[in-house]
Design a protein around this motif. Structure first.
Motif, mmCIF file in Angstrom:
data_model
loop_
_atom_site.group_PDB
_atom_site.id
_atom_site.type_symbol
_atom_site.label_atom_id
_atom_site.label_comp_id
_atom_site.label_asym_id
_atom_site.label_seq_id
_atom_site.Cartn_x
_atom_site.Cartn_y
_atom_site.Cartn_z
ATOM 1 N N LYS A 151 35.059 33.808 38.348
ATOM 2 C CA LYS A 151 35.910 33.344 37.248
ATOM 3 C C LYS A 151 35.299 32.159 36.523
ATOM 4 O O LYS A 151 35.296 32.113 35.290
ATOM 5 C CB LYS A 151 37.296 32.984 37.783
ATOM 6 C CG LYS A 151 38.300 32.584 36.714
ATOM 7 C CD LYS A 151 39.667 32.342 37.326
ATOM 8 C CE LYS A 151 40.679 31.934 36.267
ATOM 9 N NZ LYS A 151 42.023 31.721 36.855
ATOM 10 N N ASP A 204 40.140 40.128 39.879
ATOM 11 C CA ASP A 204 38.960 40.961 40.085
ATOM 12 C C ASP A 204 38.958 42.138 39.117
ATOM 13 O O ASP A 204 39.899 42.933 39.079
ATOM 14 C CB ASP A 204 38.962 41.473 41.526
ATOM 15 C CG ASP A 204 37.658 42.131 41.930
ATOM 16 O OD1 ASP A 204 36.819 42.427 41.057
ATOM 17 O OD2 ASP A 204 37.472 42.361 43.135
ATOM 18 N N LYS A 241 38.035 35.883 41.070
ATOM 19 C CA LYS A 241 37.685 37.254 40.708
ATOM 20 C C LYS A 241 37.068 37.955 41.925
ATOM 21 O O LYS A 241 37.576 37.839 43.032
ATOM 22 C CB LYS A 241 36.786 37.256 39.476
ATOM 23 C CG LYS A 241 37.461 36.618 38.250
ATOM 24 C CD LYS A 241 36.631 36.686 36.989
ATOM 25 C CE LYS A 241 36.719 38.055 36.341
ATOM 26 N NZ LYS A 241 36.048 38.089 35.015
#
Length: 275
Positions: free
Chosen positions: A170, A228, A254
């Motif tokens: 992220k 994700d 993520k």
């Protein structure tokens, strides 16, 4: 969570004539925690190893042809069952009769196979793992075509890995961090091994495990970066609904949540292992 941190070391073990690398943390006499990667390498576990090593003997293995390990995989050697056999051989050499086990990405598929079939897994952690029919994602699936593998140059694969690595985190990785993640893919054997893993990616390996996992009742914690793009958190919700003895901790991040929320990931893992 304790602020104590354990040092991280790079070590090696010879398995079937191939030198395999692993990141280690923690005391040799502590209960073992074996950690597996998928389309990345042991680097994904590095941010949480100092914390995990305070209570476990952590071994974050590089599969053959990945990370700092020697060897080169072909598609037959890169299937989930074949890689599970390699992991067990490494565990045997390291003297691990039974162990806690964590898996990320396709490494989570390998971990599910071991949990369902080996009888040697005490507790299981799945971090943004493949499961059911969640995989292969398009960026991986295209390499199942042998013509694509032959036509892909080293420079093209390296660029694809750079894009996928940043998409998996992220926050914005620094130039040094991204270079570290990409450093293995400067050698031809690494290119071949990555494409072999992609070629061998098949959801039937995880789908076929579901009945066995439902019977084993191994305590399992899913730790998931909720944003994700590769492995959707909806699959994690499905897993905890269908597999008895599993629960889910969602964290900010993520596909590689160890980079986005290392403290939260480490806490979730340590809490699971301590219960």
């Amino acid at each position: 969570m304790t602020t104590t941190q354990a040092p991280v070391r790079r070590e090696y073990v010879e398995v079937s004539g191939t030198s395999l690398s692993y990141l280690s943390s923690g005391a040799d006499q502590a209960p073992p925690l074996l950690l597996l990667h998928g389309t990345f390498w042991s680097r994904v576990w590095l941010p949480v190893l100092p914390a995990l090593g305070t209570v476990r003997r952590c071994i974050a293995l590089d599969l053959p042809g990945f990370g700092r390990s020697d060897g080169e995989l072909d598609p037959d050697q890169a299937t989930v069952p074949a890689l599970a056999g390699t992991v067990l051989a490494a565990a045997d050499t390291l003297g691990l009769d039974s162990f806690d086990l964590g898996g990320h990405d396709i490494g989570g598929g390998i971990a599910q196979h071991l949990a369902a079939t080996s009888g040697r897994v005490n507790k299981l952690v799945l971090m943004n793992s493949v499961m059911f029919d969640s995989w292969p994602v398009p960026a991986v699936e295209r390499f199942r075509d042998p013509q694509v593998r032959v036509a892909t140059t080293a420079a093209e694969l390296l660029e694809a890995r750079a894009v996928s690595t940043q998409r998996a985190v992220k926050r914005t990785l620094s130039e040094e961090e991204l270079a570290d993640y990409l450093s293995p893919w400067t050698e031809p054997a690494r290119h071949s091994s990555w494409m072999a893993m992609a070629a061998a990616a098949d959801p039937h390996y995880t789908l076929d495990l579901v009945p066995l996992l439902q019977e084993t009742h191994i305590p399992t914690r899913l730790v998931w970066g909720t944003e994700d793009d590769f492995q959707k958190v909806s699959f994690a919700h499905r897993y905890v609904t269908e597999i008895t003895g599993s629960d889910l901790v969602e964290v900010n991040g993520k596909h590689i949540p160890t980079e986005d929320a290392p403290d939260a990931v480490a806490h979730a893992i340590l809490e699971h292992l301590g219960t």
